[in-house]
Design a protein around this motif. Structure first.
Motif, mmCIF file in Angstrom:
data_model
loop_
_atom_site.group_PDB
_atom_site.id
_atom_site.type_symbol
_atom_site.label_atom_id
_atom_site.label_comp_id
_atom_site.label_asym_id
_atom_site.label_seq_id
_atom_site.Cartn_x
_atom_site.Cartn_y
_atom_site.Cartn_z
ATOM 1 N N ALA A 253 44.374 35.190 64.524
ATOM 2 C CA ALA A 253 44.230 35.270 63.077
ATOM 3 C C ALA A 253 43.576 36.590 62.669
ATOM 4 N N ALA A 254 42.617 37.059 63.463
ATOM 5 C CA ALA A 254 41.990 38.350 63.170
ATOM 6 C C ALA A 254 43.002 39.485 63.280
ATOM 7 N N PHE A 255 43.853 39.442 64.310
ATOM 8 C CA PHE A 255 44.879 40.473 64.469
ATOM 9 C C PHE A 255 45.878 40.435 63.307
ATOM 10 N N ALA A 256 46.286 39.240 62.921
ATOM 11 C CA ALA A 256 47.254 39.106 61.828
ATOM 12 C C ALA A 256 46.665 39.572 60.502
ATOM 13 N N LEU A 257 45.405 39.230 60.246
ATOM 14 C CA LEU A 257 44.758 39.647 59.006
ATOM 15 C C LEU A 257 44.632 41.166 58.949
ATOM 16 N N ASN A 258 44.291 41.791 60.076
ATOM 17 C CA ASN A 258 44.211 43.246 60.120
ATOM 18 C C ASN A 258 45.559 43.875 59.791
ATOM 19 N N ALA A 259 46.633 43.336 60.367
ATOM 20 C CA ALA A 259 47.971 43.875 60.093
ATOM 21 C C ALA A 259 48.295 43.790 58.601
ATOM 22 N N LEU A 260 47.968 42.673 57.973
ATOM 23 C CA LEU A 260 48.253 42.510 56.545
ATOM 24 C C LEU A 260 47.445 43.474 55.683
ATOM 25 N N LEU A 261 46.220 43.780 56.100
ATOM 26 C CA LEU A 261 45.346 44.629 55.284
ATOM 27 C C LEU A 261 45.692 46.120 55.398
ATOM 28 N N TYR A 262 46.637 46.489 56.274
ATOM 29 C CA TYR A 262 47.145 47.870 56.257
ATOM 30 C C TYR A 262 48.107 48.084 55.083
ATOM 31 N N LEU A 263 48.738 47.036 54.615
ATOM 32 C CA LEU A 263 49.814 47.175 53.626
ATOM 33 C C LEU A 263 49.331 47.736 52.286
ATOM 34 N N VAL B 139 51.540 39.131 67.847
ATOM 35 C CA VAL B 139 52.662 38.424 68.467
ATOM 36 C C VAL B 139 52.327 38.033 69.905
ATOM 37 N N LEU B 140 51.770 38.966 70.672
ATOM 38 C CA LEU B 140 51.448 38.680 72.070
ATOM 39 C C LEU B 140 50.419 37.563 72.193
ATOM 40 N N ASP B 141 49.385 37.623 71.341
ATOM 41 C CA ASP B 141 48.349 36.601 71.426
ATOM 42 C C ASP B 141 48.884 35.246 70.970
ATOM 43 N N TRP B 142 49.747 35.242 69.967
ATOM 44 C CA TRP B 142 50.346 33.991 69.489
ATOM 45 C C TRP B 142 51.219 33.352 70.573
ATOM 46 N N LEU B 143 51.915 34.221 71.357
ATOM 47 C CA LEU B 143 52.773 33.720 72.433
ATOM 48 C C LEU B 143 51.999 33.448 73.723
ATOM 49 N N GLY B 144 50.696 33.792 73.743
ATOM 50 C CA GLY B 144 49.899 33.578 74.935
ATOM 51 C C GLY B 144 50.194 34.553 76.059
ATOM 52 N N LEU B 145 50.690 35.748 75.724
ATOM 53 C CA LEU B 145 51.079 36.738 76.732
ATOM 54 C C LEU B 145 50.060 37.858 76.897
ATOM 55 N N THR B 146 48.941 37.775 76.195
ATOM 56 C CA THR B 146 47.963 38.863 76.237
ATOM 57 C C THR B 146 47.262 38.925 77.591
ATOM 58 N N THR B 147 47.161 40.130 78.136
ATOM 59 C CA THR B 147 46.377 40.402 79.345
ATOM 60 C C THR B 147 45.323 41.453 78.998
ATOM 61 N N PRO B 148 44.295 41.593 79.815
ATOM 62 C CA PRO B 148 43.282 42.620 79.508
ATOM 63 C C PRO B 148 43.878 44.015 79.332
ATOM 64 N N ASN B 149 44.800 44.396 80.216
ATOM 65 C CA ASN B 149 45.379 45.733 80.115
ATOM 66 C C ASN B 149 46.238 45.892 78.863
ATOM 67 N N LEU B 150 47.013 44.860 78.508
ATOM 68 C CA LEU B 150 47.813 44.931 77.287
ATOM 69 C C LEU B 150 46.919 44.998 76.049
ATOM 70 N N LEU B 151 45.842 44.248 76.063
ATOM 71 C CA LEU B 151 44.912 44.275 74.937
ATOM 72 C C LEU B 151 44.332 45.674 74.756
ATOM 73 N N LEU B 152 43.920 46.289 75.867
ATOM 74 C CA LEU B 152 43.378 47.651 75.797
ATOM 75 C C LEU B 152 44.437 48.656 75.354
ATOM 76 N N ALA B 153 45.664 48.477 75.835
ATOM 77 C CA ALA B 153 46.734 49.415 75.489
ATOM 78 C C ALA B 153 47.021 49.388 73.995
ATOM 79 N N PHE B 154 47.097 48.199 73.400
ATOM 80 C CA PHE B 154 47.400 48.131 71.973
ATOM 81 C C PHE B 154 46.186 48.498 71.118
ATOM 82 N N CYS B 155 44.984 48.265 71.623
ATOM 83 C CA CYS B 155 43.797 48.786 70.934
ATOM 84 C C CYS B 155 43.818 50.314 70.936
#
Length: 560
Positions: free
Chosen positions: A182-192, A106-122
């Protein structure tokens, strides 16, 4: 405990045998997709970070954010896996990972990703992975019978390495075609699929007659068990040594492609695929290896082969030769880790399996991390070929460690013995009453004094790893045939846990000790409360499940 699902009739043996069990097969196939998604996300996260910052440190921190939680929460995760339903723990862990991957999408799709946010969610995704690990690994023995466990562990390794062989390539295609989102979204789908497979697993468990330990006490119990388990300590030590030495091949592979082979990203991808292919081959061969060799002989063969392969990588300047050496390195690398993992799982009884595997996971990951840092420092000072040659030399001499710490010979998993009847109690007790002192008197013929004393050293270890402390054995100087074993337990409830955690092999040691006893009277057991009126752990009006443990006038068990 869930009995393994009924096997699908098949003549297949060896590495594919666990796939005949429907529960394991469903979960394994789903985990393959989940592993693939995680590796696709790794590519997406690394690429996204390169677009957000030019700092090499920030890019490197992506892997740190994903793997650091394994080091930080391994033992709590293991305690949680032993304390709660492992199926539920797995579902919660996957939910954490799904939330992290969805938030990144969601963050990357909205263009809101920052380095710190990326690391936090990783880090959030890595935390879910760390929580999932012990529950997932320790639940395998509930999905297949014990004879299929080594093959099941190997198949889990195959699952990850199949994903590692093709995941980065798929990730690169996805990112190039549709971006990191797309990589983030595909990963989310493959948890299901894995969440669905765990949801469909009809796991049942036998409720324990004793209240569960608190999380902090469960962690202490896990550490105590490992400290007093020579076989597990040997496996952990050997795995850490191999991780520190062998971590060079993983850490320096990008530099091998760039500096030794003078290639680019494509060459690096081919070398990674070669190593992953070797790991799959190694996992497929583990059953045959275990049939032909003892644990120590197998580890010796793997480390010698690994040393030779690393030396070849250091000296080679031809991609084909380097790839062939990496296939061999990947095969023996995977074999070593499967052997270590099986060694831990066959050494630990079910009540502490998750914590033992968590310790193994932390030690092996820590060894690779420490080794990677050290080999990086040596490479800066002396070059990648020199670092690999030093690592190869150390790997070639590492089998000498087996002369001091040989791999344990374990034929089957330590199964817990049946529950013992509560001892006779005439004093009002609660679960918090304590400390409890246990004294056991043996009468042993003087000519058997030395073998009895030697046996009691083994008895000491299993008493302590199951919960006792302050253990001692003493001999009466006025009556040399009289021996007194003495130990403490913090509370009455801890004592009940301690006496019912014994495995069949530990009960056999107990019977051997009793067999030394002579005389008409049986072995005498005394259980004494040190603070009968002033225990700080006893509160008559405390509302706690431990207060319900009030055995009184129960049948007296034959042993302590």
């Amino acid at each position: 405990m869930t009995p393994p699902s009924k096997p699908v009739p098949s003549g297949t043996d060896g590495i594919t045998a666990p796939l005949r069990y429907s529960t394991f097969r469903r979960i394994w196939l789903a985990s393959l997709l989940t592993n693939l998604g995680i590796l696709i996300q790794c590519v997406g996260a690394a690429w996204a970070m390169t677009q957000l910052t030019s700092s090499a440190d920030q890019v490197a921190l992506v892997q740190t954010a994903l793997l650091l939680p394994i080091m930080l929460i391994a033992m709590p995760a293991g305690a949680i896996a032993d304390k709660y339903d492992r199926r539920i723990v797995g579902l919660i862990a996957l939910s954490i990972e799904l939330c992290g991957a969805t938030a990144l999408t969601v963050l990357d799709w909205l263009g809101l990703t920052t380095p710190n946010l990326l690391l936090a969610f990783c880090f959030a995704v890595g935390s879910g992975m760390a929580l999932m690990g012990p529950a997932w690994q320790s639940s395998v023995s509930e999905q297949v019978p014990s004879e299929a466990l080594p093959a099941a562990v190997a198949l889990n390794g195959i699952s990850y390495n199949i994903a590692r062989s093709i995941g980065p390539a798929i990730g690169g295609i996805v990112v190039a075609a549709a971006g990191a989102v797309a990589a983030f979204a595909l990963n989310a789908l493959l948890y299901l699929p894995l969440m669905l497979a765990l949801f469909l697993w009809k796991r049942t468990s036998e409720p324990s007659p004793l209240p569960p330990e608190t999380l902090s006490r469960a962690m202490v119990s896990g550490v105590r068990y490992i400290v007093n388990s020579p076989s597990i300590k040997i496996v952990l030590t050997r795995s850490m040594v191999i991780g520190v030495i062998g971590g060079a091949i993983i850490a320096l592979m990008p530099l091998v492609a760039r500096d030794l082979l003078h290639g680019g990203a494509q060459t690096y991808g081919i070398m990674l695929s070669a190593f992953g292919l070797g790991a799959v081959i190694g996992a497929l061969s583990i059953t045959a290896l275990r049939k032909r060799m003892s644990g120590e002989a197998a580890i010796r063969a793997c480390t010698l082969s690994m040393g030779g392969a690393m030396a070849a990588v250091a000296l080679s300047r031809e991609p084909v030769l380097t790839a062939a050496a990496l296939i061999l390195a990947g095969a023996v690398w995977m074999m070593s880790w499967v052997l270590f993992s099986v060694g831990v799982q066959l050494s630990a009884p079910r009540w502490v399996a998750g914590r033992s595997l968590a310790a193994y996971q932390a030690v092996s990951s820590g060894g690779i991390a420490i080794g990677s840092w050290g080999w990086g420092q040596l490479t800066d000072a002396a070059g990648v070929d020199t670092a690999l040659l030093v690592s190869a030399a150390l790997m070639l001499v590492s089998p000498l460690l087996g002369l001091w710490l040989p791999m344990p010979r374990i034929s089957e998993r330590g199964q817990q013995a049946e529950m013992l009847a509560d001892p006779e109690v005439r004093l009002a007790l609660t679960g918090r009453s304590g400390p409890l002192v246990v004294e056991i008197e043996y009468r042993v013929a003087q000519e058997n004094a030395r073998p009895f004393h030697n046996l009691m050293q083994e008895v000491q270890l299993f008493r302590q790893r199951n919960g006792a402390y302050g253990w001692s054995i003493a001999r009466d100087i006025a009556d040399p045939e009289l021996w007194t074993e003495r130990y403490h337990c913090p509370t009455w409830l801890d004592y009940l846990r301690q006496r019912n955690r014994s495995t069949h092999s530990e009960r056999a040691l107990d019977r051997q000790a009793v067999a030394f006893h002579i005389g008409a009277q049986p072995v005498r057991v005394r259980r004494m409360l040190e603070r009968p009126f002033g225990s700080v752990r006893w509160k008559e009006d405390a509302h706690n499940a431990a207060n319900d443990i009030l055995p009184s006038n129960c049948k007296h068990s034959r042993r302590q």
